[in-house]
Design an enzyme around this catalytic site. Sequence first.
Site, mmCIF file in Angstrom:
data_model
loop_
_atom_site.group_PDB
_atom_site.id
_atom_site.type_symbol
_atom_site.label_atom_id
_atom_site.label_comp_id
_atom_site.label_asym_id
_atom_site.label_seq_id
_atom_site.Cartn_x
_atom_site.Cartn_y
_atom_site.Cartn_z
ATOM 1 N N HIS A 260 0.886 -1.182 0.000
ATOM 2 C CA HIS A 260 0.000 0.000 0.000
ATOM 3 C C HIS A 260 0.922 1.229 0.000
ATOM 4 O O HIS A 260 1.721 1.388 -0.911
ATOM 5 C CB HIS A 260 -0.927 -0.087 1.214
ATOM 6 C CG HIS A 260 -2.126 0.807 1.171
ATOM 7 N ND1 HIS A 260 -2.576 1.433 0.038
ATOM 8 C CD2 HIS A 260 -2.999 1.187 2.161
ATOM 9 C CE1 HIS A 260 -3.656 2.152 0.316
ATOM 10 N NE2 HIS A 260 -3.929 2.032 1.589
ATOM 11 N N HIS A 306 -2.831 -2.297 -9.605
ATOM 12 C CA HIS A 306 -3.846 -1.679 -8.746
ATOM 13 C C HIS A 306 -5.020 -2.625 -8.565
ATOM 14 O O HIS A 306 -5.378 -3.355 -9.488
ATOM 15 C CB HIS A 306 -4.345 -0.345 -9.303
ATOM 16 C CG HIS A 306 -4.936 0.513 -8.238
ATOM 17 N ND1 HIS A 306 -6.265 0.412 -7.860
ATOM 18 C CD2 HIS A 306 -4.387 1.447 -7.431
ATOM 19 C CE1 HIS A 306 -6.495 1.263 -6.886
ATOM 20 N NE2 HIS A 306 -5.377 1.903 -6.594
ATOM 21 N N ASP A 361 2.305 5.438 -6.532
ATOM 22 C CA ASP A 361 3.509 5.277 -5.716
ATOM 23 C C ASP A 361 4.789 5.177 -6.550
ATOM 24 O O ASP A 361 5.891 5.259 -6.010
ATOM 25 C CB ASP A 361 3.379 4.032 -4.833
ATOM 26 C CG ASP A 361 2.328 4.221 -3.759
ATOM 27 O OD1 ASP A 361 2.538 5.056 -2.878
ATOM 28 O OD2 ASP A 361 1.285 3.561 -3.819
HETATM 29 N N1 HAX Z 1 4.295 -7.057 -9.180
HETATM 30 C C1 HAX Z 1 4.210 -8.406 -9.231
HETATM 31 N N2 HAX Z 1 3.058 -9.077 -9.250
HETATM 32 C C2 HAX Z 1 1.936 -8.346 -9.280
HETATM 33 C C3 HAX Z 1 1.940 -6.945 -9.273
HETATM 34 C C4 HAX Z 1 3.182 -6.305 -9.215
HETATM 35 N N3 HAX Z 1 3.283 -4.975 -9.168
HETATM 36 N N4 HAX Z 1 0.669 -6.505 -9.286
HETATM 37 C C5 HAX Z 1 -0.122 -7.588 -9.300
HETATM 38 N N5 HAX Z 1 0.659 -8.702 -9.292
HETATM 39 C C6 HAX Z 1 0.215 -10.089 -9.206
HETATM 40 C C7 HAX Z 1 -0.493 -10.308 -7.871
HETATM 41 O O1 HAX Z 1 0.450 -10.519 -6.831
HETATM 42 C C8 HAX Z 1 -1.340 -11.516 -8.177
HETATM 43 O O2 HAX Z 1 -0.511 -12.648 -8.117
HETATM 44 P P1 HAX Z 1 -1.097 -14.068 -7.606
HETATM 45 O O3 HAX Z 1 -2.108 -14.439 -8.641
HETATM 46 O O4 HAX Z 1 0.100 -14.919 -7.559
HETATM 47 O O5 HAX Z 1 -1.712 -13.801 -6.280
HETATM 48 C C9 HAX Z 1 -1.721 -11.277 -9.629
HETATM 49 O O6 HAX Z 1 -0.758 -10.375 -10.177
HETATM 50 C C10 HAX Z 1 -3.093 -10.667 -9.803
HETATM 51 O O7 HAX Z 1 -3.166 -9.516 -8.956
HETATM 52 P P2 HAX Z 1 -4.157 -8.311 -9.298
HETATM 53 O O8 HAX Z 1 -5.539 -8.834 -9.166
HETATM 54 O O9 HAX Z 1 -3.769 -7.660 -10.548
HETATM 55 O O10 HAX Z 1 -3.806 -7.294 -8.124
HETATM 56 P P3 HAX Z 1 -4.342 -7.287 -6.617
HETATM 57 O O11 HAX Z 1 -5.641 -6.566 -6.609
HETATM 58 O O12 HAX Z 1 -4.305 -8.624 -6.016
HETATM 59 O O13 HAX Z 1 -3.221 -6.420 -5.894
HETATM 60 C C11 HAX Z 1 -1.743 -4.596 -5.605
HETATM 61 C C12 HAX Z 1 -3.111 -5.034 -6.140
HETATM 62 C C13 HAX Z 1 -1.656 -3.085 -5.717
HETATM 63 C C14 HAX Z 1 -1.627 -5.011 -4.146
HETATM 64 C C15 HAX Z 1 -0.654 -5.245 -6.464
HETATM 65 O O14 HAX Z 1 -0.768 -4.797 -7.780
HETATM 66 C C16 HAX Z 1 0.753 -5.032 -5.944
HETATM 67 O O15 HAX Z 1 1.210 -5.759 -5.068
HETATM 68 N N6 HAX Z 1 1.490 -3.998 -6.490
HETATM 69 C C17 HAX Z 1 2.816 -3.694 -6.041
HETATM 70 C C18 HAX Z 1 2.801 -2.856 -4.772
HETATM 71 C C19 HAX Z 1 2.260 -1.477 -5.026
HETATM 72 O O16 HAX Z 1 2.671 -0.757 -5.917
HETATM 73 N N7 HAX Z 1 1.295 -1.047 -4.197
HETATM 74 C C20 HAX Z 1 0.689 0.256 -4.261
HETATM 75 C C21 HAX Z 1 -0.678 0.236 -4.950
HETATM 76 C C22 HAX Z 1 -1.336 1.579 -4.994
HETATM 77 C C23 HAX Z 1 -1.727 1.987 -3.609
HETATM 78 O O17 HAX Z 1 -2.603 1.424 -2.978
HETATM 79 N N8 HAX Z 1 -1.023 2.914 -3.064
HETATM 80 O O18 HAX Z 1 -1.130 3.184 -1.773
#
Ligand code: HAX
Length: 422
Positions: A260, A306, A361
């Site tokens: 996050h 996201h 971010d």
């Molecule tokens: N790097 C690697 N793998 C990623 C990814 C990334 N940046 N984004 C998504 N994925 C993966 C997920 O881990 C998930 O893998 P599994 O099937 O093995 O569980 C798969 O792709 C599908 O995920 P999704 O449905 O696209 O994304 P989620 O809703 O589960 O998660 C997140 C959303 C933001 C948590 C995720 O994209 C992530 O971890 N991003 C990296 C961290 C980040 O930048 N966070 C900030 C987000 C914005 C925010 O809230 N700011 O505060």
Amino acid sequence: MQRLTTILEHGFQQARAEISELLNAHGDLVIDDVRLGQVLGGMRGMHCIVCDTSSVDPSVGLLIRGRPVIELQDASPEEVFWLLLTGCQPDSADLQELQDELEQRRSLPGYIRPLLTAMPADSHPMTMFNAALLAMQHESHFAGAYHSTAKADLWRPALEDALDLLARMPLLAALVYRQRYGLPDVDIPASTDWTSGLALGLLGREDQQFRAMLKRYVVVQSDHENGNVCALSGHVTGSTLADLYYAISAGLNGLAGHIHGLAAQDFVRFLDQLSADLGMDADEEQIRLALEQRLAAGRVIPGFGHAVLRLADPRFEILYGYAAEQYLDHPSFRLASRVYRAGKKLLQDLGRAKNPYPNVDAITGVLLRLSGIPQLEFYTVLFGVSLSIGMLAQNVVSRGIGSPIVRPRSVPLAELRAASRA
Ligand code: HAX
């Protein structure tokens, strides 16, 4: 704040009447269904909480009171706070009144500095900020008024807390920053507005470009409906009729998670690692290999993806556009830009992440560093200061419209297994 309270009083009365009508006439109306994948998948996409301050449309991005965030990029944090709270734009008299009110409330209690000094020298700035905020809880108007105030009127002391907290955020963030990094005190004149106080407190000198950057940075991140972990934690905590100090603190704790709000510091950390390993001129092919190695090690790419958005995050686009205007030829910005392209291409090719674009971010830390704030652990505090504007407004509104305590049901895994066989 007579006009503000009159607007809110009227708006909350109307909203309560509407809610009661909806509940009586349509309480059983189905507005969404719940899939097993959502129960096992972090409740993704479930429509189950009310939030009027803003909404996040997967294909449009952030709408603040119905307005695309790009339309508000030049607004001030005070204007946006008023808009979030009331749903209407303040006029110049409203704004002046709010600014005067914040000015009167901004000074920090004397015990905050010794509290911060007593904390371990390597404390994360987010911990310091949150500890100081929570230490002020005993001043809560809401807590003080709770036993003598009707539930329908609790928004009034909540508003008092919101104004106190909003007013104090810039000086508190600046104090944490200067204390944590051993910087000398800065004198912030009493008449300094909210953004100027924050800018001066951080940079230690007046700088119009830095102030302009900070204003936009704060405004575009001021709210993101209440389904994100930060706002949701604040909303759930507030729904127990805990005061706003507890609610905002809960939200900040949620923001301090790596996937996050800590993603901002993690993205810059990744850039630093990249430049240490490959140099500032690493090309997109080299960056792609580094990203592939990171994924192969079971780690996420910070600053990408996201949970809701299915387009490039407009908040990223706005701040990227701003950074490009100022720093287009700066080696750090150029490296970050190559990472944005390489990361997006890689995630698109892999097809696993539902959103392959860089999120907010991925740019905030880059922008803050280029603007003169090199301490990457501090970035989440500034994100927290920004998002608190929305959390404060949301909590006042929630008390105003009489939002109930949040209490969904949980499901044992065995029940899901049984349901899947039925
Ligand atoms: N790097 C690697 N793998 C990623 C990814 C990334 N940046 N984004 C998504 N994925 C993966 C997920 O881990 C998930 O893998 P599994 O099937 O093995 O569980 C798969 O792709 C599908 O995920 P999704 O449905 O696209 O994304 P989620 O809703 O589960 O998660 C997140 C959303 C933001 C948590 C995720 O994209 C992530 O971890 N991003 C990296 C961290 C980040 O930048 N966070 C900030 C987000 C914005 C925010 O809230 N700011 O505060």
